[in-house]
Design a protein around this motif. Structure first.
Motif, PDB file in Angstrom:
ATOM      1  N   ASP A   7    -137.346  36.581   8.275  1.00  9.00           N
ATOM      2  CA  ASP A   7    -137.785  35.322   8.751  1.00  9.00           C
ATOM      3  C   ASP A   7    -138.743  35.177   8.359  1.00  9.00           C
ATOM      4  O   ASP A   7    -140.063  35.299   7.470  1.00  9.00           O
ATOM      5  CB  ASP A   7    -138.300  35.795  10.424  1.00  9.00           C
ATOM      6  CG  ASP A   7    -139.114  35.214  11.470  1.00  9.00           C
ATOM      7  OD1 ASP A   7    -138.205  33.781  11.639  1.00  9.00           O
ATOM      8  OD2 ASP A   7    -139.549  35.768  12.536  1.00  9.00           O
ATOM      9  N   THR A  15    -126.423  36.640   7.090  1.00  8.44           N
ATOM     10  CA  THR A  15    -125.930  35.152   8.520  1.00  8.44           C
ATOM     11  C   THR A  15    -125.610  36.508   9.457  1.00  8.44           C
ATOM     12  O   THR A  15    -125.586  36.244  10.522  1.00  8.44           O
ATOM     13  CB  THR A  15    -124.035  35.376   7.667  1.00  8.44           C
ATOM     14  OG1 THR A  15    -124.063  37.055   7.699  1.00  8.44           O
ATOM     15  CG2 THR A  15    -124.542  34.628   6.197  1.00  8.44           C
ATOM     16  N   ASP A  45    -133.818  34.036  10.036  1.00  2.97           N
ATOM     17  CA  ASP A  45    -133.713  33.140  10.845  1.00  2.97           C
ATOM     18  C   ASP A  45    -133.451  31.903  10.569  1.00  2.97           C
ATOM     19  O   ASP A  45    -132.723  31.577   9.022  1.00  2.97           O
ATOM     20  CB  ASP A  45    -135.287  32.187  10.763  1.00  2.97           C
ATOM     21  CG  ASP A  45    -134.922  31.097  11.680  1.00  2.97           C
ATOM     22  OD1 ASP A  45    -134.392  30.588  12.441  1.00  2.97           O
ATOM     23  OD2 ASP A  45    -136.414  31.275  11.816  1.00  2.97           O
ATOM     24  N   ASN A  46    -131.979  31.636  10.775  1.00  2.00           N
ATOM     25  CA  ASN A  46    -131.048  30.298  10.421  1.00  2.00           C
ATOM     26  C   ASN A  46    -130.924  28.813  11.165  1.00  2.00           C
ATOM     27  O   ASN A  46    -130.233  28.210  11.546  1.00  2.00           O
ATOM     28  CB  ASN A  46    -129.122  30.634  11.004  1.00  2.00           C
ATOM     29  CG  ASN A  46    -128.702  31.186  10.235  1.00  2.00           C
ATOM     30  OD1 ASN A  46    -128.783  31.785   9.154  1.00  2.00           O
ATOM     31  ND2 ASN A  46    -127.899  32.827  10.492  1.00  2.00           N
ATOM     32  N   SER A  47    -132.177  28.716  11.887  1.00  2.00           N
ATOM     33  CA  SER A  47    -132.223  27.452  13.089  1.00  2.00           C
ATOM     34  C   SER A  47    -133.458  26.887  12.072  1.00  2.00           C
ATOM     35  O   SER A  47    -134.435  25.847  12.691  1.00  2.00           O
ATOM     36  CB  SER A  47    -133.466  28.440  13.725  1.00  2.00           C
ATOM     37  OG  SER A  47    -134.917  29.018  13.583  1.00  2.00           O
ATOM     38  N   LEU A  48    -133.568  26.723  10.441  1.00  2.00           N
ATOM     39  CA  LEU A  48    -134.560  25.815  10.429  1.00  2.00           C
ATOM     40  C   LEU A  48    -133.426  24.365  10.756  1.00  2.00           C
ATOM     41  O   LEU A  48    -133.216  24.248  10.562  1.00  2.00           O
ATOM     42  CB  LEU A  48    -134.172  26.300   8.605  1.00  2.00           C
ATOM     43  CG  LEU A  48    -134.790  27.457   7.782  1.00  2.00           C
ATOM     44  CD1 LEU A  48    -134.791  27.487   6.554  1.00  2.00           C
ATOM     45  CD2 LEU A  48    -136.332  27.043   8.370  1.00  2.00           C
TER      46      LEU A  48
END
Lengths: 319, 319
Positions: free
Chosen positions: B124, B28, B2-5
């Motif tokens: 995640d 990535t 999950d890159n949406s922090l």
């Protein structure tokens, strides 16, 4: 798979066992076995879904199961992989431990297993005092060195998306009664993502990923990894009829809301014809919405009045 | 991964990224890539751990992480596999989202990654309003057709276990202040399982599994899958000094408590010498505790007074 269920919950095994594939060894052993043809490499991804964070407690149980599976399959699609199977852990409050719940949950998975030609490889079922918690690891395969990555987009490549953008974010608004969704189209798009596995673009696209955190944020990820910039013309972004009807004031929601599970691709000009052929063959719309530039870190969304859009927030976070 | 922090939680990436191996592509991309040598097949297993079900909220965070990883590695050991890597999903209440928590959690994993020569492949991180939930999928490999299964034990084979049995169940009692654990040995056994990966018995044992739900229950699983019976002499079951000291009244706890993460093996008589050699080489005790019989479904534990033991409950369930 956990064999230690109390006798009154042995029915769970019967439901789960139906989902098991060949490599799962009937879920009788400690782990599953999986052989891979030597020309392939494996693609592995894991995502969790938590009650009241990723779904509502009263969402249909079969759709929760399918969304969980499909979010992960969408990650495989983002790399151009073909799915093989999955491992699943489930932690549930006591009120879910009944035949109705497990029948609905496994029916949802069964339907998708048939559609996507995959099977359950293993997992674990436990209780907890509070919330539904699911975690799924999906396994796919891709020919060696053919996986779509995020880091290979080149300046000049076109930027493309599959399907339509923003329906799911609008579906969430509809479920919160903030907008109308008369025919249920938007809500359905929120509940049941369509992983774009049939689009076979590993030899055609220069980079790719699935859009799960909103187009704006995911494009930033791709551009950053590829060290390029991007210009997007919002007029070109494919919107469904219900999304179009809502008008420009919902455009930001469409571009920054999460859960699209469409593909974001960069395609060199000389491969556009091939990409369109693939799109027709798979019967999945592909739309060019802009192009990559050399201006690293510059991501511009140009609106219908030729202004650069400013976003309140750029994407979705589950923290 | 999950890159949406949200920006204030970007530090989490830094901690998690340290754990990523080569195939994780720096976390990535949408998924990890993994190549497997053609002579191997993959072994896949997934287990979840939930606060107040599998561990206590105030357990040391590094030990929670290590136990989560080691439970899964123990499943790989049960099939005679060599670990490669893992995917991890974490859902946490807000109070865990701080540097101290993530530093301890990832330090625990880092230590075990070095010990077991594995790395993180993906995962995640999400929040939830209530409890800590963890799910881990471990990936290993085993030479094709060499995996230890549960279904191949033969009447006459000896039944063996690694290490000592029951320490972890007693450790749990100690944590509940029901017994003393002066030097912390039992508690340590509860907190930090030792997956027996160094015991290489794929060509020596006829069947194998790890003991996670209690010796009695897991032996039943193995016997059922192999369609054999079993006679166990409880005097032969290896107990640690602290377990011996507690006396016979704790024997049932030792045999039916969960979380041993020792190996249960069946070994044909003509392979016993080889098994003992392997045990010495790996410096892991192996003890013969009984043998398989032709009496399908008859599992007898004979106690020190030559009586057949009756158990109040046969094993551990997390539901």
């Amino acid at each position: 798979m956990d064999n230690s269920l109390a006798p009154e919950f042995q029915f769970i095994h019967q439901y789960i066992k139906k989902l098991a594939g060949k490599g799962a060894l009937g879920l009788t052993d400690d782990a599953a076995l999986l052989s891979v043809e030597p020309e392939y490499e494996l693609v592995l991804t894991a995502d969790a879904m938590v009650e009241n964070v990723h779904f509502f407690a009263n969402d249909p149980v079969d759709l929760i199961a399918q969304k969980l599976l499909r979010c992960n399959l969408s990650d495989l699609a983002g790399m151009g992989a073909k799915p093989i199977g999955y491992l699943l852990t489930v932690s549930l409050p006591k009120h879910c431990f009944n035949r109705t719940w497990f029948e609905q949950f496994t029916n949802g998975l069964q339907k998708d297993q048939e559609q996507f030609h995959i099977s359950l490889l293993g997992g674990d079922t436990t209780s907890n005092p509070s919330h539904m918690f699911f975690s799924l690891t999906a396994i796919g395969k891709v020919l060696k060195n053919k996986a779509l990555r995020r880091n290979n987009a080149q300046a000049g490549d076109g930027i493309w998306v599959s399907g339509t953008i923003g329906d799911s974010a609008l579906g969430l608004l509809a479920l919160k009664n903030e907008i109308e969704d008369n025919d249920g189209f938007l809500t359905h798009r929120y509940h049941l993502p369509q992983p774009r596995l049939e689009l076979n673009l590993t030899d055609i696209a220069s980079a790719g990923m699935d859009i799960s955190d909103g187009l704006v944020q995911d494009l930033r990820h791709l551009a950053r990894e590829s060290k390029v910039g991007a210009i997007i013309y919002t007029d070109l972004i494919p919107l469904s009829k219900p999304a179009q009807k809502l008008g420009h004031q919902y455009l930001e929601t469409c571009l920054t809301g999460g859960d699209d599970y469409e593909l974001l691709l960069t395609i060199p000009a000389h491969n556009e014809t091939l990409a369109i052929q693939q799109s027709k063959k798979a019967n999945i719309p592909l739309t060019k919405i802009g192009y990559c530039t050399e201006h690293k870190d510059s991501i511009q969304f140009i609106d219908h009045q030729k202004r650069i859009m400013q976003f309140q927030h750029t994407g979705w976070s589950h923290i």
